[in-house]
Design an enzyme around this catalytic site. Structure first.
Site, mmCIF file in Angstrom:
data_model
loop_
_atom_site.group_PDB
_atom_site.id
_atom_site.type_symbol
_atom_site.label_atom_id
_atom_site.label_comp_id
_atom_site.label_asym_id
_atom_site.label_seq_id
_atom_site.Cartn_x
_atom_site.Cartn_y
_atom_site.Cartn_z
ATOM 1 N N VAL A 1 -13.356 -5.321 -22.791
ATOM 2 C CA VAL A 1 -12.869 -4.026 -23.275
ATOM 3 C C VAL A 1 -11.362 -3.990 -23.078
ATOM 4 C CG1 VAL A 1 -13.056 -1.520 -23.069
ATOM 5 C CG2 VAL A 1 -15.051 -2.956 -22.616
ATOM 6 N N ASN B 1 -18.707 -10.170 -18.197
ATOM 7 C CA ASN B 1 -19.452 -11.384 -18.511
ATOM 8 C C ASN B 1 -19.942 -11.408 -19.950
ATOM 9 O OD1 ASN B 1 -19.709 -12.935 -15.885
ATOM 10 N ND2 ASN B 1 -20.386 -10.907 -15.240
ATOM 11 N N ASP C 1 -13.485 -5.930 -11.259
ATOM 12 C CA ASP C 1 -13.982 -4.806 -12.063
ATOM 13 C C ASP C 1 -14.576 -3.716 -11.185
ATOM 14 O OD1 ASP C 1 -15.981 -6.678 -11.390
ATOM 15 O OD2 ASP C 1 -17.278 -6.023 -13.019
#
Length: 264
Positions: A13, A9, A109
């Site tokens: 990466v 958010n 994630d």
């Protein structure tokens, strides 16, 4: 070469792997308003500065906590890398059983981090992700995802103090010299850094009581943008692995490819 992209958010990466080796890693701000071309130029320029070209990338794997960005990144991959990316989500084989009321609710994630953590450290295991939110996920000794806890992250909390308390300043998120502060900045840093470390320790202990009631040895690993800042303040955390989600994307991509080859 595999390009992995983990869209959070607040930060995104990315990293490139050659086999199991992570060759380079970058962190950029997540911006849903960026166009396909802006993301394409961003990633290709970062790769070029590290000595890589877009032509070296043979596959892309993506996990995203920001659904509107997925089509943008898919188009970017097709235009700049001539590749269709693997987007982790429902239907993608991760090799991990998800014991959740509605498995589709679990963010990609979280699963990616859980897969990498179990592969690297074994179970039972708790993964603490210090990102926009602080997320604690539990993995059983058999490698099953069991759910977890979601709490506000330190950046969100620090910003809330600044926005809603008129006399409190915006502070740098660093460890203060002591818990008992003698000025407002250090007092806020103490509350944020030491306070959230205590919150995590308490949640880990509560989860351990359910996950590993016999105390046979539940491992705890920290990851995320603030992992290196907070892991050392938490008595329960044993490992700090900021690149966990990128490793998880690599593992899931490899499993997906192995399944695809086996299905032919």
């Amino acid at each position: 070469m595999l390009l992995t992209i983990d869209v959070g958010n607040t930060f995104t990466v990315a990293g490139v792997f050659e086999g199991q080796n992570l060759l380079a890693e970058w962190t950029v701000t997540t911006d849903p308003n960026r166009t396909m071309d802006e993301y394409g130029m961003l990633f290709t320029q970062l790769m070029a500065r590290a000595g890589f070209s877009s032509g070296q990338v043979t596959a892309v794997a993506i996990a995203s906590s920001v659904p509107p960005l997925v089509p943008t990144l898919e188009w970017m991959c097709q235009k700049y890398f001539n590749l269709k990316p693997l987007v982790v989500g429902p239907g993608v084989r991760t090799g991990m059983m998800i014991r959740y009321d509605n498995p589709r609710e679990v963010g990609a994630d979280r699963i990616v981090g859980a897969v990498a953590a179990f592969d690297k450290y074994g179970g039972p295991l708790i993964v603490v992700d210090f990102s926009t939110a602080i997320i604690l996920d539990a993995i059983s000794a058999r490698g099953e995802y069991l759910g977890g806890v979601i709490a506000p992250g330190i950046v969100v909390s620090a910003d809330a103090l600044f926005q809603f308390a008129a006399k409190l300043p915006r502070v740098e998120l660093v460890r203060p010299p002591r818990a008992l502060a003698r000025n407002t900045v250090h007092a806020m840093q103490s509350g944020i850094i030491f306070g959230f470390a205590s919150l995590v320790d308490d949640l880990v202990e509560r989860m351990m009581a359910e996950l590993d009631p016999e105390g046979k040895g539940c491992k705890v690993v920290a990851t995320g943008e603030q992992a290196e800042l907070l892991a050392g303040e938490c008595a329960t955390i044993q490992y700090c692995d900021p690149s966990l989600t990128l490793t998880g994307l690599r593992i899931i991509y490899e499993r997906h490819q192995a399944h695809a080859r086996g299905g032919r």
